[in-house]
Design a protein around this motif. Structure first.
Motif, PDB file in Angstrom:
ATOM      1  N   TYR A  30       0.854  -1.272  -0.044  1.00  0.00           N
ATOM      2  CA  TYR A  30      -0.071   0.022  -0.203  1.00  0.00           C
ATOM      3  C   TYR A  30       0.982   1.324   0.101  1.00  0.00           C
ATOM      4  CZ  TYR A  30      -2.993  -3.774   1.336  1.00  0.00           C
ATOM      5  OH  TYR A  30      -3.666  -4.946   1.441  1.00  0.00           O
ATOM      6  N   LYS A  32       3.022   4.225  -1.541  1.00  0.00           N
ATOM      7  CA  LYS A  32       3.075   4.626  -3.166  1.00  0.00           C
ATOM      8  C   LYS A  32       4.483   5.677  -2.859  1.00  0.00           C
ATOM      9  CE  LYS A  32      -1.744   5.103  -3.898  1.00  0.00           C
ATOM     10  NZ  LYS A  32      -2.295   5.161  -2.405  1.00  0.00           N
ATOM     11  N   ASP A  33       5.327   5.414  -3.876  1.00  0.00           N
ATOM     12  CA  ASP A  33       6.566   6.531  -3.963  1.00  0.00           C
ATOM     13  C   ASP A  33       7.676   6.184  -3.040  1.00  0.00           C
ATOM     14  OD1 ASP A  33       4.939   7.875  -6.139  1.00  0.00           O
ATOM     15  OD2 ASP A  33       4.159   9.119  -4.568  1.00  0.00           O
TER      16      ASP A  33
END
Ligand SMILES: [Zn+2]
Length: 273
Positions: A30, A32-33
């Motif tokens: 889960y 991101k980035d």
């Protein structure tokens, strides 16, 4: 409410792999980035001015050689970033500091203690007892002498021979500055709440590494994003929940390793003015 001010001071950079350290493995899908590679994270201390006593929350990390050789490889303290040098830049000598409050006694929070010759040092009682007698897994974090017994070079932990006053539970250190227990990252971790014109900031130490740790993950019904490194994950979780509830607004949370704080202090070097 006391109108104190807080000056966040970065004392160097510790390298870490975010998905091992800053985020629990169960959150990986889960994120991101978040890079898979090693990153550099700042190590903040906080100078509290405007009260009757000049107070410091943590004293930060060691010089490059000590940090990189004995702790996370590649960690470094750029020239002029030690807490002592930075206090001098803003017009203070280390002996001007009256009180140092430690969030916990891991190596990157307690260096240069011997320079603060006039200061009273405060730590949580549980933390101090564990720092003196940790399990071997934590010998490095506390620079325990057993680790260096047979080493060619003996290193001495920063608090060796320096008296530390210990506190338990919620305690007012001076008017407008309170500690409260936030265990989990370490057994006796505490956070430091400081009253300012903006409201009460919380210097979170490592109980919240970075602000991402407060974000919920709705897909798995997590009310926060737990870290990957802890002594007790249940206590860690509850300490993050406690601080989310206690603080009036998220921007009043000051985690020790929050990268965005570097940008924030370029615009606002002193908080609560
Ligand atoms: Zn720590």
């Amino acid at each position: 409410m006391k109108n104190l001010t807080i000056r966040p001071i970065n004392t160097g950079f510790v390298t870490t792999i975010p998905k091992q350290y800053l985020y629990h493995h169960s959150t990986a899908a889960y994120l991101k980035d978040v890079p898979d590679t090693r990153i550099e994270m700042p190590v903040f201390t906080f100078l509290v001015e405007g009260g009757d006593s000049l107070l410091l929350v943590d004293t930060g990390m060691a010089w490059s050689e000590r940090a990189g050789k004995y702790h996370h490889p590649g960690s470094y303290q750029p020239e002029g970033l030690s807490i002592v040098d930075q206090l001098k830049k803003i017009g203070y000598q280390p002996e001007d500091i009256d009180i140092v409050v430690f969030t916990h006694l891991h190596w990157d929070h307690i260096y240069y203690m011997e320079k603060f010759t006039k200061a009273d040092f405060y730590a949580n009682e549980t933390e101090y007892q564990f720092a003196l007698n940790p399990i071997p897994l934590y010998y490095k974090s506390y620079e325990h002498p057993k680790l260096y017994e047979n080493a060619a070079e003996k290193i001495i932990r920063p608090f060796e021979g320096i008296p530390i006053k210990t506190v338990r539970g919620e305690t007012e250190i001076v008017q407008g500055v309170r500690v409260f227990e936030t265990p989990g990252h370490s057994p006796g971790h505490q956070s430091v709440e400081v009253d300012t014109k903006d409201g009460s900031y919380i210097c979170c130490g490592d109980s919240i590494f970075i602000l991402d740790n407060i974000n919920p993950i709705p897909e798995i019904a997590y009310d926060l994003t737990p870290p990957g490194r802890y002594a007790d994950i249940i206590a860690t979780w509850k300490s993050i929940e406690l601080q989310k509830k206690r603080v009036a607004r998220p921007e009043l949370l000051l985690p020790c390793h929050e990268k965005n704080l570097l940008e924030r202090i370029k615009k606002t070097p002193v908080l609560g003015v």
